[in-house]
Structures are given as structure tokens and as C-alpha cells.
Design a protein around this motif. Structure first.
Motif, mmCIF file in Angstrom:
data_model
loop_
_atom_site.group_PDB
_atom_site.id
_atom_site.type_symbol
_atom_site.label_atom_id
_atom_site.label_comp_id
_atom_site.label_asym_id
_atom_site.label_seq_id
_atom_site.Cartn_x
_atom_site.Cartn_y
_atom_site.Cartn_z
ATOM 1 N N GLN A 162 0.833 -1.203 0.000
ATOM 2 C CA GLN A 162 0.000 0.000 0.000
ATOM 3 C C GLN A 162 0.867 1.253 0.000
ATOM 4 O O GLN A 162 0.604 2.218 -0.734
ATOM 5 N N ASN A 163 1.914 1.243 0.832
ATOM 6 C CA ASN A 163 2.832 2.380 0.854
ATOM 7 C C ASN A 163 3.547 2.550 -0.482
ATOM 8 O O ASN A 163 3.789 3.679 -0.935
ATOM 9 N N SER A 164 3.890 1.420 -1.116
ATOM 10 C CA SER A 164 4.575 1.495 -2.409
ATOM 11 C C SER A 164 3.743 2.252 -3.423
ATOM 12 O O SER A 164 4.262 3.095 -4.177
ATOM 13 N N VAL A 165 2.440 1.965 -3.453
ATOM 14 C CA VAL A 165 1.563 2.617 -4.411
ATOM 15 C C VAL A 165 1.393 4.098 -4.072
ATOM 16 O O VAL A 165 1.496 4.970 -4.945
ATOM 17 N N THR A 166 1.147 4.406 -2.802
ATOM 18 C CA THR A 166 0.922 5.803 -2.410
ATOM 19 C C THR A 166 2.173 6.647 -2.575
ATOM 20 O O THR A 166 2.109 7.771 -3.085
ATOM 21 N N VAL A 167 3.323 6.112 -2.169
ATOM 22 C CA VAL A 167 4.577 6.849 -2.341
ATOM 23 C C VAL A 167 4.854 7.088 -3.823
ATOM 24 O O VAL A 167 5.302 8.167 -4.231
ATOM 25 N N SER A 168 4.571 6.087 -4.637
ATOM 26 C CA SER A 168 4.780 6.238 -6.079
ATOM 27 C C SER A 168 3.881 7.318 -6.662
ATOM 28 O O SER A 168 4.291 8.071 -7.557
ATOM 29 N N ALA A 169 2.649 7.398 -6.163
ATOM 30 C CA ALA A 169 1.760 8.465 -6.618
ATOM 31 C C ALA A 169 2.340 9.832 -6.260
ATOM 32 O O ALA A 169 2.305 10.773 -7.072
ATOM 33 N N GLY A 170 2.889 9.956 -5.059
ATOM 34 C CA GLY A 170 3.524 11.217 -4.670
ATOM 35 C C GLY A 170 4.726 11.533 -5.533
ATOM 36 O O GLY A 170 4.934 12.689 -5.937
ATOM 37 N N LEU A 171 5.524 10.526 -5.828
ATOM 38 C CA LEU A 171 6.673 10.731 -6.701
ATOM 39 C C LEU A 171 6.235 11.192 -8.094
ATOM 40 O O LEU A 171 6.855 12.082 -8.700
ATOM 41 N N ALA A 172 5.154 10.601 -8.592
ATOM 42 C CA ALA A 172 4.646 10.990 -9.911
ATOM 43 C C ALA A 172 4.175 12.435 -9.907
ATOM 44 O O ALA A 172 4.375 13.165 -10.888
ATOM 45 N N HIS A 173 3.551 12.859 -8.823
ATOM 46 C CA HIS A 173 3.124 14.261 -8.717
ATOM 47 C C HIS A 173 4.327 15.204 -8.691
ATOM 48 O O HIS A 173 4.185 16.400 -8.971
ATOM 49 N N SER A 174 5.490 14.672 -8.373
ATOM 50 C CA SER A 174 6.717 15.475 -8.342
ATOM 51 C C SER A 174 7.503 15.379 -9.647
ATOM 52 O O SER A 174 8.646 15.819 -9.711
ATOM 53 N N GLY A 175 6.902 14.752 -10.653
ATOM 54 C CA GLY A 175 7.540 14.685 -11.956
ATOM 55 C C GLY A 175 8.277 13.400 -12.241
ATOM 56 O O GLY A 175 8.838 13.231 -13.335
ATOM 57 N N LYS A 176 8.281 12.458 -11.292
ATOM 58 C CA LYS A 176 8.938 11.173 -11.518
ATOM 59 C C LYS A 176 8.010 10.239 -12.296
ATOM 60 O O LYS A 176 6.808 10.467 -12.404
ATOM 61 N N ARG A 177 8.600 9.173 -12.831
ATOM 62 C CA ARG A 177 7.846 8.198 -13.620
ATOM 63 C C ARG A 177 8.055 6.810 -13.006
ATOM 64 O O ARG A 177 8.836 6.001 -13.523
ATOM 65 N N PRO A 178 7.351 6.525 -11.919
ATOM 66 C CA PRO A 178 7.602 5.278 -11.192
ATOM 67 C C PRO A 178 6.928 4.053 -11.798
ATOM 68 O O PRO A 178 5.775 4.109 -12.253
ATOM 69 N N PHE A 179 7.651 2.945 -11.781
ATOM 70 C CA PHE A 179 7.129 1.621 -12.102
ATOM 71 C C PHE A 179 7.127 0.823 -10.794
ATOM 72 O O PHE A 179 8.184 0.602 -10.199
#
Length: 314
Positions: free
Chosen positions: A57-74
Motif C-alpha cells: 500500500q505504501n509502495s503505491v501511495t509513495v509512487s503516486a507522490g513521486l509521480a506528482h513530483s515529476g517522476k515516472r515510477p514503475f
């Protein structure tokens, strides 16, 4: 043409190349870098791999935050946990917010075999295809996997990709032929108009093997690869339905809510096409190797041939 490859190995090698050129591309894992075949990525680009531990769950939420910061997480995690344990985060933090996160469900379907129902992801398509804004894919071989990752690395759309563990035999000869665009499938075998077999992911090779057996038995058969489970290639489905009026779907998933359901929904209003869904019944799957379980549930090539023959003789 090669002898095939594991989807996880292909994704890793492709991501190393893409992430080397773009530092915004990240791999996020939940104690699953080994299962996800990401150890070479961790060695090559340690600063672009984030290990969250057993915290999907944290992996998904943290990745969403990273994406909002311009990152492209897989995000890599076993498909059963990524789509079950993290479904609220996928729905709200990723899809509802239309956030650029790519969810890679590893060891999908019955890949974990003897580990039992807790590790099977036989409901993941039913979950993910019902979530607005979320694309859903199942690649059938290394070329399709490579082309899909190239597309996803450039797309800003949230997506879920389900892959298995075993070596996938080659279906295509080039990435360009394997994956064209979201909502596009491929007619990969066209030897008559008695029946169309529709599959995605690991069952595409089974469908092709069954089709060859049916052809040898004098049955006219087509095979459609619906790599894009959502959006769905309704135009292609309607074209083959215009010719065959008999569709048989094959999937490593519950018979409820998966690929067969998507095809049936797409063709229901025609009123002239029968859809027969081959998949896992409404029960916890038996224990055994993947091939043993496929055979038990009638998802091997010989069983598919027998089922189709019976349907056509009714």
C-alpha cells in the motif's frame, strides 16, 4: 526468432536502458526485486530503485507522490498483493488522481502454483478493469513486453500490467508487430471462420497451439491476442464476430470479471455471437504446477481443442 524469454527479464533490461536516459524513471519494489528480476537494475542504477519493504500500500501511495513530483515510477509487486491489498490506493491515489504510475503485477495468475490461493491473482483483471482511468495489459511474449514498456515509459496514463514467471515462447517477430497502441489487439492466426479463440498473456501460446490442432482436424479457426484488456479492441472483436459468430476465450483468471467477461460485454448487444469462457471456476484453485493446474481446468491445448470441437458439434 529466439526461444523466448521471461517477461520480468525483458522489463528489467528495457527499464535499465530507458532509465539510464531518463533519471525520472524509477523502479519501486515491495521486497520483491528478486521475484521481479530487478537485481540487474539495482546494480546498474541503485539511485533509481526504491525498496519499500513488505508494504504494498505504501509502495503505491509513495509512487503516486513521486509521480506528482515529476517522476515516472514503475511499481513491482506480486499481482495478488498489488491488486488486492493495495486496491484502495490504486483506485484513489493513482487512478482517481489520474497519476502517472505504472503498476507491474509480477507472478500473476496461477504462477505461484503450490503456494495456494493467498498468492494466486485470479481476480486481478476483474478488479483493475473496473477502475476508471486505469489501462490494463497482459503481454504474450518478449517482443510485446518490450514494446509495451517502451509505450508506458512515454505515456502519462496510469496502467496495470500483469506478467507471469515462466519463459514465454515467442509469438511475434518484432516489437512493432506485437503492440501497436492502447485499445489495439492483433489477429495472429486466420485459418477459417468456424470459431475465434481470444486470449491474452500466457494463454495466447495455448490458443495458438490449440488452433493448429483444430486446423489439422479440419476446423476453421482464428486467434486474437487482446494484449490491451482495457481499453478493449471492440472493432477487432466485431470484425471476427462478423465472420465466425462463435467466440471462445482463454484466460488464467476467474471466469467472472476477466477477459471473457470483457469480450462478452463488448459483443452482447450484437445478439448473433456466442461467447464461451474458459478460465478458472468459482472455487479456490487446486494446488499443483502451473501446467498441471491448467490441464485440470481444461486450459491446455488438447483440452481447448476438445471443448471447441464439442461446442461446434452441438
Amino acid at each position: 526468432m529466439s526461444n523466448g524469454a521471461k517477461a520480468g527479464d525483458v522489463i528489467c533490461s528495457e527499464l535499465i536502458e530507458l532509465a539510464s536516459a531518463d533519471q525520472n524513471i524509477l523502479a519501486v519494489t515491495s521486497d520483491s526485486r528478486g521475484s521481479a528480476a530487478l537485481n540487474p537494475f539495482a546494480t546498474a542504477l541503485p539511485n533509481q530503485l526504491i525498496e519499500m519493504g513488505i508494504a504494498e500500500q505504501n509502495s503505491v501511495t509513495v509512487s503516486a507522490g513521486l509521480a506528482h513530483s515529476g517522476k515516472r515510477p514503475f511499481v513491482f509487486s506480486p499481482a495478488s498483493f498489488l491488486t488486492m491489498r493495495s486496491v484502495e490506493q490504486v483506485k484513489d491515489d493513482v487512478a482517481y488522481s489520474n497519476t502517472n504510475v505504472k503498476l507491474i503485477g509480477i507472478s500473476g495468475g496461477n504462477s505461484y502454483s503450490v503456494l495456494g490461493a493467498t498468492h494466486h491473482s485470479l481476480q486481478d483483471l476483474a478488479i483493475t478493469r473496473a477502475i476508471p482511468n486505469l489501462e490494463v495489459y497482459m503481454p504474450a511474449d518478449q517482443y510485446q513486453t518490450r514494446a509495451l514498456i517502451q509505450y508506458l515509459s512515454k505515456s502519462d496514463q496510469p496502467a496495470y500490467v500483469r506478467i507471469g514467471k515462466k519463459v514465454l515462447a515467442d509469438v511475434y517477430e518484432t516489437p512493432a508487430a506485437a503492440f501497436k497502441a492502447p485499445g489495439k489487439g492483433n489477429l495472429i492466426y486466420d485459418q477459417g471462420n468456424d470459431v475465434t479463440l481470444v486470449a491474452a498473456g500466457e494463454t495466447v501460446r495455448i490458443a495458438l497451439d490449440a488452433a493448429q490442432k483444430l486446423t489439422n482436424a479440419g476446423v476453421g479457426v482464428k486467434v486474437v491476442d487482446l494484449v490491451s484488456v482495457k481499453p478493449l479492441d471492440q472493432d477487432l472483436l466485431n470484425r471476427v464476430a462478423d465472420q465466425t459468430h462463435q467466440i471462445v476465450t482463454l484466460e488464467e483468471h476467474s471466469i467472472y470479471g476477466g477477459l471473457g467477461s470483457a469480450v462478452a460485454e463488448a459483443l452482447a448487444q450484437r445478439g448473433d455471437t456466442a461467447v464461451h469462457i474458459l478460465g478458472f471456476p468459482d472455487e479456490p484453485a487446486i494446488a499443483g504446477t502451473q501446467d498441471e493446474v491448467f490441464g485440470y481446468y481444461g486450459l491446455d491445448a488438447d483440452s481447448v481443442k476438445s471443448t471447441v470441437t464439442t461446442l461446434l458439434n452441438k
